[in-house]
Design an enzyme around this catalytic site. Structure first.
Site, PDB file in Angstrom:
ATOM      1  N   ASP A 105      -0.599  43.180   6.086  1.00  0.00           N
ATOM      2  CA  ASP A 105      -0.296  43.835   4.803  1.00  0.00           C
ATOM      3  C   ASP A 105      -0.820  42.974   3.666  1.00  0.00           C
ATOM      4  O   ASP A 105      -0.381  41.835   3.501  1.00  0.00           O
ATOM      5  CB  ASP A 105       1.217  44.034   4.708  1.00  0.00           C
ATOM      6  CG  ASP A 105       1.652  44.546   3.341  1.00  0.00           C
ATOM      7  OD1 ASP A 105       0.804  45.128   2.628  1.00  0.00           O
ATOM      8  OD2 ASP A 105       2.835  44.360   2.995  1.00  0.00           O
ATOM      9  N   ASN A 139      -0.760  43.788   0.286  1.00  0.00           N
ATOM     10  CA  ASN A 139      -0.201  43.951  -1.068  1.00  0.00           C
ATOM     11  C   ASN A 139       1.329  43.940  -1.104  1.00  0.00           C
ATOM     12  O   ASN A 139       1.929  44.310  -2.102  1.00  0.00           O
ATOM     13  CB  ASN A 139      -0.726  45.243  -1.703  1.00  0.00           C
ATOM     14  CG  ASN A 139      -0.317  46.463  -0.900  1.00  0.00           C
ATOM     15  OD1 ASN A 139       0.247  46.328   0.186  1.00  0.00           O
ATOM     16  ND2 ASN A 139      -0.587  47.641  -1.428  1.00  0.00           N
ATOM     17  N   ASP A 153       3.643  45.745   0.293  1.00  0.00           N
ATOM     18  CA  ASP A 153       4.472  46.954   0.359  1.00  0.00           C
ATOM     19  C   ASP A 153       5.085  47.151   1.751  1.00  0.00           C
ATOM     20  O   ASP A 153       5.742  48.158   2.013  1.00  0.00           O
ATOM     21  CB  ASP A 153       3.685  48.200  -0.073  1.00  0.00           C
ATOM     22  CG  ASP A 153       2.576  48.560   0.898  1.00  0.00           C
ATOM     23  OD1 ASP A 153       2.340  47.786   1.854  1.00  0.00           O
ATOM     24  OD2 ASP A 153       1.946  49.619   0.708  1.00  0.00           O
ATOM     25  N   ASP A 157      -2.685  47.356   6.009  1.00  0.00           N
ATOM     26  CA  ASP A 157      -3.706  48.131   5.298  1.00  0.00           C
ATOM     27  C   ASP A 157      -5.099  47.580   5.596  1.00  0.00           C
ATOM     28  O   ASP A 157      -5.253  46.545   6.247  1.00  0.00           O
ATOM     29  CB  ASP A 157      -3.408  48.121   3.790  1.00  0.00           C
ATOM     30  CG  ASP A 157      -3.058  46.731   3.285  1.00  0.00           C
ATOM     31  OD1 ASP A 157      -3.842  45.802   3.553  1.00  0.00           O
ATOM     32  OD2 ASP A 157      -1.983  46.559   2.654  1.00  0.00           O
ATOM     33  N   ASP A 189     -10.525  56.560  15.416  1.00  0.00           N
ATOM     34  CA  ASP A 189      -9.643  57.421  16.198  1.00  0.00           C
ATOM     35  C   ASP A 189      -9.849  58.844  15.682  1.00  0.00           C
ATOM     36  O   ASP A 189      -9.774  59.094  14.478  1.00  0.00           O
ATOM     37  CB  ASP A 189      -8.187  56.983  15.985  1.00  0.00           C
ATOM     38  CG  ASP A 189      -7.329  57.213  17.206  1.00  0.00           C
ATOM     39  OD1 ASP A 189      -7.424  58.312  17.784  1.00  0.00           O
ATOM     40  OD2 ASP A 189      -6.550  56.306  17.571  1.00  0.00           O
ATOM     41  N   ASP A 223      -8.172  61.372  20.649  1.00  0.00           N
ATOM     42  CA  ASP A 223      -6.759  61.553  20.963  1.00  0.00           C
ATOM     43  C   ASP A 223      -6.547  62.763  21.878  1.00  0.00           C
ATOM     44  O   ASP A 223      -7.101  63.841  21.619  1.00  0.00           O
ATOM     45  CB  ASP A 223      -6.026  61.773  19.625  1.00  0.00           C
ATOM     46  CG  ASP A 223      -4.526  61.631  19.725  1.00  0.00           C
ATOM     47  OD1 ASP A 223      -4.057  60.548  20.102  1.00  0.00           O
ATOM     48  OD2 ASP A 223      -3.823  62.612  19.410  1.00  0.00           O
ATOM     49  N   GLU A 251      -8.775  60.053  25.367  1.00  0.00           N
ATOM     50  CA  GLU A 251      -7.434  59.866  25.924  1.00  0.00           C
ATOM     51  C   GLU A 251      -7.120  61.084  26.791  1.00  0.00           C
ATOM     52  O   GLU A 251      -7.215  62.217  26.329  1.00  0.00           O
ATOM     53  CB  GLU A 251      -6.413  59.733  24.801  1.00  0.00           C
ATOM     54  CG  GLU A 251      -5.042  59.308  25.317  1.00  0.00           C
ATOM     55  CD  GLU A 251      -3.911  59.595  24.320  1.00  0.00           C
ATOM     56  OE1 GLU A 251      -2.861  58.953  24.436  1.00  0.00           O
ATOM     57  OE2 GLU A 251      -4.064  60.467  23.450  1.00  0.00           O
ATOM     58  N   HIS A 253      -0.659  51.356  21.464  1.00  0.00           N
ATOM     59  CA  HIS A 253       0.420  51.640  20.514  1.00  0.00           C
ATOM     60  C   HIS A 253       1.459  52.609  21.066  1.00  0.00           C
ATOM     61  O   HIS A 253       2.457  52.868  20.403  1.00  0.00           O
ATOM     62  CB  HIS A 253      -0.184  52.195  19.231  1.00  0.00           C
ATOM     63  CG  HIS A 253      -0.854  53.516  19.459  1.00  0.00           C
ATOM     64  ND1 HIS A 253      -1.975  53.651  20.262  1.00  0.00           N
ATOM     65  CD2 HIS A 253      -0.543  54.762  19.054  1.00  0.00           C
ATOM     66  CE1 HIS A 253      -2.321  54.917  20.318  1.00  0.00           C
ATOM     67  NE2 HIS A 253      -1.477  55.617  19.595  1.00  0.00           N
ATOM     68  N   ASP A 254       1.214  53.153  22.250  1.00  0.00           N
ATOM     69  CA  ASP A 254       2.157  54.105  22.857  1.00  0.00           C
ATOM     70  C   ASP A 254       2.934  53.492  24.020  1.00  0.00           C
ATOM     71  O   ASP A 254       3.808  54.142  24.587  1.00  0.00           O
ATOM     72  CB  ASP A 254       1.402  55.328  23.399  1.00  0.00           C
ATOM     73  CG  ASP A 254       0.774  56.156  22.300  1.00  0.00           C
ATOM     74  OD1 ASP A 254       1.328  56.195  21.189  1.00  0.00           O
ATOM     75  OD2 ASP A 254      -0.277  56.772  22.564  1.00  0.00           O
TER      76      ASP A 254
HETATM   77  C1  GLC Z   1      -1.682  60.308  21.439  1.00  0.00           C
HETATM   78  C2  GLC Z   1      -1.466  59.118  20.538  1.00  0.00           C
HETATM   79  C3  GLC Z   1      -0.023  59.059  20.177  1.00  0.00           C
HETATM   80  C4  GLC Z   1       0.315  60.320  19.431  1.00  0.00           C
HETATM   81  C5  GLC Z   1      -0.058  61.562  20.225  1.00  0.00           C
HETATM   82  C6  GLC Z   1      -0.077  62.745  19.353  1.00  0.00           C
HETATM   83  O1  GLC Z   1      -1.027  60.194  22.633  1.00  0.00           O
HETATM   84  O2  GLC Z   1      -1.917  57.961  21.160  1.00  0.00           O
HETATM   85  O3  GLC Z   1       0.289  57.943  19.407  1.00  0.00           O
HETATM   86  O4  GLC Z   1       1.692  60.347  19.147  1.00  0.00           O
HETATM   87  O5  GLC Z   1      -1.341  61.478  20.769  1.00  0.00           O
HETATM   88  O6  GLC Z   1      -1.141  62.669  18.449  1.00  0.00           O
HETATM   89 CA    CA Z   2       0.104  47.297   2.316  1.00  0.00          CA
END
Ligand code: GLC
Ligand code: CA
Length: 584
Positions: free
Chosen positions: A24, A26, A28, A32, A101, A207, A268, A342-343
């Site tokens: 981050d 700034n 908040d 970013d 992405d 995705d 994915e 991230h999932d």
């Molecule tokens: C994919 C993404 C996930 C998102 C889902 C819906 O699985 O990796 O983070 O919630 O698609 O877009």
């Molecule tokens: Ca920020």
């Protein structure tokens, strides 16, 4: 696949940045683009060649950017298009490529396409979405067109008063599915891709790409999913994935856009089988370069129980799954190799030991993964051995998936403590805690209050510490990244599983001409003694990398009888002992 077919992304390692949680600039509390720009030295030190940036488009952030309301702009909390251009330029100046992405199974309900298209059946954008009439004789809003369950709980259909029918959303109601049967919609997607390619991006991570083609029946309806659970709604993914038109849509995208550039593309693909995966990434007849399959990610939940129904990992299952994909794509495609994103929860907590053996087991998991054939993906913080975060209660969670699941499960009568046990193990917030940069407040992520609390262990587990300590998880990753490019066997070798049934040890060979790579991993806190078959006895072996001090002769001779220390991993390079050239 052989050296003549080499593409630039075959010997690279990809680093995934989840922008909200990376840095981050700034104060908040939200990561970013300028924050990323200021941290590029970390990526250079690690040696990765590609960054995959999770979505930074304009979005109401119902699903942290996986709900896009403007595909041609940057979310203000992340910065501006100028910041984006600066980031691309700075990455390229360092020899690092950038993969965007692309989320085009659905958009945001705030996207003008939906906001306006939902107003009338005659609006040209109405046809960008998937609509259905109430089922049976029941009136709306409680008789959706079929029994599909949304991924984030509840029915996959929501009633739309202005048009008197329902729209489909496989995820949350804020994420309406796009109708890929509509040629104008497909043309929009191609133009979005061209827009970002013109800005210099080097590829796309797509995705849930195998969900875009819905299984339309001859009657023009989407069929019910089989009943596997009590209640009105049923999981639908198995029915939706790899629909009849999927390859047509992807081949069209390849012809229109992808084939005109030299790109890294990775789709994915939940529930993809090896045969489906092969079809998607076949270099001649497919469309994408790689895919993220989920088979291994689904091994530690009860069959049919969904991700929250916990089950311990049985190591032979993981080995068998890995071998299946290695075999399926060898010579005819290319694997993506990942254990986190991230999932997913943090892998060191999931399949390693995040207590006493955290450093050893994080290195072991990296070694096991990176030794295989394919392109490895590192999720931010994985290279530090970051672990799951102690989520005390649902109030600590920010993820729509966990929050919705908690509410629904408790409503169904599950004990809150029990639900939290699953969320603590599998919740996506585990991976989304702020990147730990140093031991200062909030791990140096932000001078403000982070949108999701830092994992309190940032005081010990952080990038500054890891980079200063030559024996850290970070430096192990750095060596793996550097080594893989040096040895053709590492890139091209066929994978041969050894000790397939062993419950604590994973061992495999990589075989290319007369060259061999031998990877040995003890997935336990106990010493393990075992014998390897004759084919695994190497000539002139060198220990390329290990996570314990080398014993005795430093690994110069490879024995037939092995003893590995707790969470020990080793990679040897050598030649076939006997004069058998097992082919490429
Ligand atoms: C994919 C993404 C996930 C998102 C889902 C819906 O699985 O990796 O983070 O919630 O698609 O877009
Ligand atoms: Ca920020």
């Amino acid at each position: 696949m052989n050296p003549p077919d080499q593409r630039w992304w075959h010997d690279q390692v990809v680093y995934q940045i989840y922008p909200r949680s990376f840095a981050d600039s700034n104060g908040d509390g939200i990561g970013d683009l300028p924050g990323i720009l200021a941290r590029l030295d970390h990526l250079v030190a690690l040696g990765v060649g590609v960054v995959w940036l999770s979505p930074v488009y304009r979005s109401p952030m119902a699903d942290n950017g996986y709900d896009i309301s403007d595909y041609r702009d940057i979310a203000p909390e992340f910065g501006t298009l100028a910041d984006f251009d600066a980031l691309v330029a700075a990455l390229h100046a360092r020899g690092i490529r950038l993969v965007m992405d692309l989320v085009v199974n659905h958009c945001s309900d705030q996207h003008p396409w939906f906001a306006q298209g939902r107003q009338s059946r005659d609006h040209p954008w109405h046809g960008y979405f998937i609509w259905g009439e109430p089922a049976g004789d029941g009136g709306p809003p409680n008789h959706p067109p079929n029994n599909w369950e949304a991924c984030f709980n509840g029915p996959a259909w929501t009633f739309n008063p202005p048009t008197g029918d329902y729209f489909l959303h496989l995820f949350s109601p804020q994420q309406p599915d796009l109708d890929w049967r509509c040629p104008a919609l497909r043309a929009e997607v191609h133009n979005i891709q061209r827009f970002w390619l013109a800005r210099g991006v080097d590829g796309f991570r797509m995705d849930v790409i195998n969900l875009i083609a819905k299984p339309w029946g001859d009657d023009g309806r989407l069929p019910d999913a089989p009943v596997v659970q009590p209640g009105p709604v049923q999981p639908a993914f198995a029915l939706v994935v790899h629909g009849p038109q999927l390859m047509a849509y992807l081949r069209e995208m390849r012809a229109e856009v992808l084939s005109h550039h030299d790109l890294l593309t990775v789709g994915e693909a939940p529930l993809a089988t090896p045969a489906q995966g092969r079809e998607i990434i076949d270099p001649d007849t497919g469309a994408l370069g790689m895919l993220f399959q989920f088979e291994h990610m689904d091994l530690d939940c009860q069959p049919g129980g969904g991700k929250w129904a916990l089950k311990p990992l049985h190591l032979p299952d993981l080995k068998a799954s890995m071998q299946r994909w290695q075999d399926a794509l060898h010579g005819r495609g290319w694997n993506s190799l990942y254990l986190g994103n991230h999932d997913q929860p943090r892998v060191v907590s999931r399949w390693g030991d995040d207590g006493r053996w955290r450093v050893h087991s994080a290195k072991l998991l990296a070694t096991w993964l990176h030794g295989q054939q394919g392109t490895p993906y590192i999720y931010q913080g994985e290279e530090l051995g970051m672990s799951n975060t102690p989520l005390a209660s649902i109030d600590d969670c920010r993820d729509i998936e966990s929050i919705n699941h908690f509410r629904a499960a408790v409503q169904r009568g599950q004990a809150p403590a029990e639900v939290m046990r699953s969320i603590r193990a599998k919740g996506r917030d585990n991976a989304r805690t702020p990147m730990a940069w140093d031991a200062s407040a909030h791990g140096g992520f932000s001078t403000g209050t982070p949108w999701l609390a830092s994992n309190p262990n940032f005081t010990d587990i952080n990038a500054a510490q890891a980079r200063a300590d030559g024996d850290s998880v970070f430096h192990h990753y750095r060596q793996l990244i550097a080594l893989r490019r040096l040895h053709p066997v590492w890139l091209w070798g066929r994978t041969v599983q050894l000790l397939a049934e062993h419950e604590q040890v994973a061992a495999y060979l990589r075989v290319w001409q007369d060259r061999r790579l031998l990877v040995l991993c003890n997935f336990s806190a106990e010493h393990q003694c075992f014998d390897l078959p004759a084919e695994a006895v190497l000539q002139a072996p060198t220990l390329l990398l290990g996570n314990w001090p080398a014993e005795g002769d430093g690994g110069a001779s490879v024995p037939a009888h092995w003893r590995l220390r707790p969470w020990e991993a080793r990679i040897y390079l050598g030649c076939a002992a006997r004069d058998t050239t097992a082919g490429p």
